[in-house]
Design a protein around this motif. Structure first.
Motif, PDB file in Angstrom:
ATOM      1  N   SER A 124       2.520  14.983  -6.171  1.00 36.21           N
ATOM      2  CA  SER A 124       2.211  16.003  -5.172  1.00 36.21           C
ATOM      3  C   SER A 124       2.931  15.681  -3.866  1.00 36.21           C
ATOM      4  CB  SER A 124       0.704  16.041  -4.915  1.00 36.21           C
ATOM      5  OG  SER A 124       0.309  14.884  -4.195  1.00 36.21           O
ATOM      6  N   ALA A 125       3.136  16.725  -3.058  1.00 40.03           N
ATOM      7  CA  ALA A 125       3.781  16.508  -1.759  1.00 40.03           C
ATOM      8  C   ALA A 125       2.971  15.515  -0.925  1.00 40.03           C
ATOM      9  CB  ALA A 125       3.943  17.834  -1.027  1.00 40.03           C
ATOM     10  N   LEU A 183      10.566   6.342   5.810  1.00 41.91           N
ATOM     11  CA  LEU A 183      11.439   7.094   6.718  1.00 41.91           C
ATOM     12  C   LEU A 183      11.114   6.755   8.168  1.00 41.91           C
ATOM     13  CD1 LEU A 183      11.481  10.601   4.997  1.00 41.91           C
ATOM     14  CD2 LEU A 183      13.036   8.678   4.667  1.00 41.91           C
ATOM     15  N   GLN A 184       9.805   6.639   8.470  1.00 34.81           N
ATOM     16  CA  GLN A 184       9.410   6.333   9.847  1.00 34.81           C
ATOM     17  C   GLN A 184       9.953   4.964  10.273  1.00 34.81           C
ATOM     18  OE1 GLN A 184       7.746   8.693  11.722  1.00 34.81           O
ATOM     19  NE2 GLN A 184       8.357   7.354  13.404  1.00 34.81           N
ATOM     20  N   ARG A 185       9.876   3.987   9.378  1.00 33.18           N
ATOM     21  CA  ARG A 185      10.421   2.672   9.720  1.00 33.18           C
ATOM     22  C   ARG A 185      11.934   2.745   9.918  1.00 33.18           C
ATOM     23  NH1 ARG A 185      12.288  -0.838   5.967  1.00 33.18           N
ATOM     24  NH2 ARG A 185      13.124  -2.742   6.884  1.00 33.18           N
ATOM     25  N   TYR A 186      12.630   3.464   9.050  1.00 32.28           N
ATOM     26  CA  TYR A 186      14.077   3.597   9.225  1.00 32.28           C
ATOM     27  C   TYR A 186      14.399   4.241  10.573  1.00 32.28           C
ATOM     28  CZ  TYR A 186      14.813   2.506   4.233  1.00 32.28           C
ATOM     29  OH  TYR A 186      14.853   1.902   2.993  1.00 32.28           O
ATOM     30  N   LEU A 187      13.565   5.209  10.998  1.00 29.65           N
ATOM     31  CA  LEU A 187      13.857   5.947  12.229  1.00 29.65           C
ATOM     32  C   LEU A 187      13.513   5.160  13.481  1.00 29.65           C
ATOM     33  CD1 LEU A 187      12.541   9.427  11.073  1.00 29.65           C
ATOM     34  CD2 LEU A 187      14.919   8.916  11.668  1.00 29.65           C
ATOM     35  N   ALA A 199       2.593  10.163   1.541  1.00 28.90           N
ATOM     36  CA  ALA A 199       1.897   8.887   1.738  1.00 28.90           C
ATOM     37  C   ALA A 199       2.788   7.714   1.332  1.00 28.90           C
ATOM     38  CB  ALA A 199       0.600   8.860   0.933  1.00 28.90           C
ATOM     39  N   ALA A 200       3.563   7.906   0.266  1.00 24.19           N
ATOM     40  CA  ALA A 200       4.369   6.793  -0.245  1.00 24.19           C
ATOM     41  C   ALA A 200       5.682   6.632   0.523  1.00 24.19           C
ATOM     42  CB  ALA A 200       4.663   7.002  -1.738  1.00 24.19           C
ATOM     43  N   ASP A 245       0.860  -1.192   0.000  1.00 26.18           N
ATOM     44  CA  ASP A 245       0.000   0.000   0.000  1.00 26.18           C
ATOM     45  C   ASP A 245       0.895   1.241   0.000  1.00 26.18           C
ATOM     46  OD1 ASP A 245      -1.807   2.014   0.397  1.00 26.18           O
ATOM     47  OD2 ASP A 245      -2.297   1.457   2.462  1.00 26.18           O
ATOM     48  N   ILE A 246       0.861   2.004  -1.080  1.00 28.98           N
ATOM     49  CA  ILE A 246       1.667   3.230  -1.122  1.00 28.98           C
ATOM     50  C   ILE A 246       0.773   4.466  -1.028  1.00 28.98           C
ATOM     51  CG2 ILE A 246       3.669   2.223  -2.287  1.00 28.98           C
ATOM     52  CD1 ILE A 246       2.591   3.574  -4.894  1.00 28.98           C
ATOM     53  N   GLY A 247      -0.486   4.262  -0.664  1.00 30.17           N
ATOM     54  CA  GLY A 247      -1.350   5.388  -0.336  1.00 30.17           C
ATOM     55  C   GLY A 247      -1.744   6.266  -1.504  1.00 30.17           C
ATOM     56  N   GLN A 248      -1.607   5.757  -2.740  1.00 32.13           N
ATOM     57  CA  GLN A 248      -1.957   6.564  -3.909  1.00 32.13           C
ATOM     58  C   GLN A 248      -3.269   6.060  -4.501  1.00 32.13           C
ATOM     59  OE1 GLN A 248       1.199   8.497  -5.197  1.00 32.13           O
ATOM     60  NE2 GLN A 248       1.475   7.987  -3.054  1.00 32.13           N
ATOM     61  N   GLU A 249      -3.947   6.959  -5.217  1.00 33.56           N
ATOM     62  CA  GLU A 249      -5.036   6.514  -6.083  1.00 33.56           C
ATOM     63  C   GLU A 249      -4.418   5.688  -7.205  1.00 33.56           C
ATOM     64  OE1 GLU A 249      -8.397   7.103  -5.806  1.00 33.56           O
ATOM     65  OE2 GLU A 249      -7.792   7.821  -3.830  1.00 33.56           O
ATOM     66  N   PRO A 250      -4.985   4.508  -7.495  1.00 38.27           N
ATOM     67  CA  PRO A 250      -4.429   3.727  -8.599  1.00 38.27           C
ATOM     68  C   PRO A 250      -4.556   4.480  -9.926  1.00 38.27           C
ATOM     69  CG  PRO A 250      -6.089   2.469  -7.390  1.00 38.27           C
ATOM     70  CD  PRO A 250      -6.148   3.874  -6.898  1.00 38.27           C
ATOM     71  N   VAL A 251      -3.575   4.275 -10.786  1.00 42.01           N
ATOM     72  CA  VAL A 251      -3.571   4.928 -12.098  1.00 42.01           C
ATOM     73  C   VAL A 251      -3.567   3.845 -13.164  1.00 42.01           C
ATOM     74  CG1 VAL A 251      -2.291   6.432 -13.653  1.00 42.01           C
ATOM     75  CG2 VAL A 251      -2.182   6.799 -11.177  1.00 42.01           C
ATOM     76  N   SER A 252      -4.484   3.929 -14.105  1.00 43.16           N
ATOM     77  CA  SER A 252      -4.419   3.000 -15.237  1.00 43.16           C
ATOM     78  C   SER A 252      -4.330   3.801 -16.522  1.00 43.16           C
ATOM     79  CB  SER A 252      -5.640   2.097 -15.259  1.00 43.16           C
ATOM     80  OG  SER A 252      -6.804   2.867 -15.430  1.00 43.16           O
ATOM     81  N   ARG A 253      -3.902   3.145 -17.573  1.00 47.86           N
ATOM     82  CA  ARG A 253      -3.797   3.844 -18.847  1.00 47.86           C
ATOM     83  C   ARG A 253      -4.642   3.116 -19.888  1.00 47.86           C
ATOM     84  NH1 ARG A 253       1.919   5.173 -20.756  1.00 47.86           N
ATOM     85  NH2 ARG A 253       1.908   3.116 -21.640  1.00 47.86           N
TER      86      ARG A 253
END
Lengths: 211, 211
Positions: B184-185, B196-200, B190-191, A203-211
């Motif tokens: 976006s920031a 970083l939190q796990r590394y810390l 989110a990603a 889970d990388i917290g992004q909206e999925p993107v498809s093309r």
């Protein structure tokens, strides 16, 4: 790295010394095409036409399109063997496999050549569009195809993998940040492998993107 | 970045034009000391002695030792304000706070100056020992003190944080790897924040190291 396909591998130097002009012309044509339109859209046939040679001669001198690209960016290793190991890894071990195989190349006798190339790209003396194309279209594209789903083309994921791998390379080999620089491969895999695995399949917290 | 301590901050330019020789002498002495023995072991007093000036003049021109260091490495921003935000974050939000505040600097008008400095370090035209000292002894040392425990000095952890932050900087700003470069920031946090939190503060699979 051992290639394991020595019999199929074309000779890169030493043969047909009288034709080194053709070899240089092929490299120059390929460099221009790759920089202009990227790896995917460049065909060996078009490069051959630009260089005024037969496509068979391009294959004779350089092998596959990917090997031609590696020659253009003066990559000191053939990425094919490494990519094959990565492609053979089970999906849930892809992160640690990428890290382990790539770090093995950096720590090998070919490593300093890779670092020198990366340095010159970062310094701006190589065209960054070539480095970008190499990274995204050659190396990471084959990983992306493995993780892509109908809901997620995987592009954000592999760019995140690229960011962590670039950081490990720069931290270990260019700046020399300790203790990262002298960390064993096993410790590095334990620390950074889960990061890569999450970027690839978690889970990388992004909206999925498809093309 | 706003500093919020303008009243205490010394003027860096414009005053005492006749003494610019002293300013240059201080910078040269500081550069030599920092490169030779690092940030920690360099004292303002020793720099002043080498430059043939009173320590008060060093503080007058440059402020704190950290600000002197920032001037030596020609850092286009004062890291103090950023470091204060990071130090104020709760421990369990340290990863996302580091990412958010540092990315805000890179995306600010000061960003291109930071990128240019990083580029020249990576290209080898700046002394890498200065970049290393700045990264580890100034920026990350204050983070390290927050996460250090009697069982774990935190050095491996902050070097891993450095690797991911370097990779995000290079991928976003130097090579321009998409979609990372235009993410976006919020998506980036989110990603990469959890990395970083796990590394810390998470399990990084290493034997703890104490000194």
């Amino acid at each position: 790295m051992t290639a394991g396909n020595g019999a199929e591998r074309p000779a890169r130097t030493g043969r047909r010394p009288g034709q080194s002009g053709a070899r240089e012309a092929i490299l120059a044509a390929a460099r221009a095409r790759f920089a202009d339109i990227g790896f995917d859209k460049t065909s060996v046939r078009a490069v051959a036409t630009d260089a005024g040679v037969d496509p068979a001669l391009v294959h004779h001198y350089f092998g596959t399109k990917q090997q031609l690209f590696a020659a253009v960016v003066e990559l000191p290793v053939d990425p094919e063997a490494t990519l094959r190991v990565i492609e053979a890894a089970p999906l849930d071990r892809l992160g640690e496999t990428i890290l382990r195989t790539v770090v093995a190349v950096w720590d090998s006798p070919a490593g300093p050549g890779v670092v020198a190339m990366v340095r010159s790209v970062l310094a701006g003396s190589h065209d960054p569009s070539l480095a970008r194309a190499f990274l995204l279209e050659v190396v990471l594209e084959r990983v992306r195809r493995r993780i892509a789903t109908p809901q997620d083309d995987g592009r954000a994921r592999i760019s995140l993998v690229a960011s962590q791998m670039i950081g490990v390379l720069v931290g270990r080999k260019v700046i020399g940040v300790e203790p990262l620089a002298s960390m064993s491969a096993a410790d590095l895999v334990a620390a950074v492998g889960p990061t890569l695995q999450r970027y690839l399949t978690g889970d990388i917290g992004q909206e999925p993107v498809s093309r």
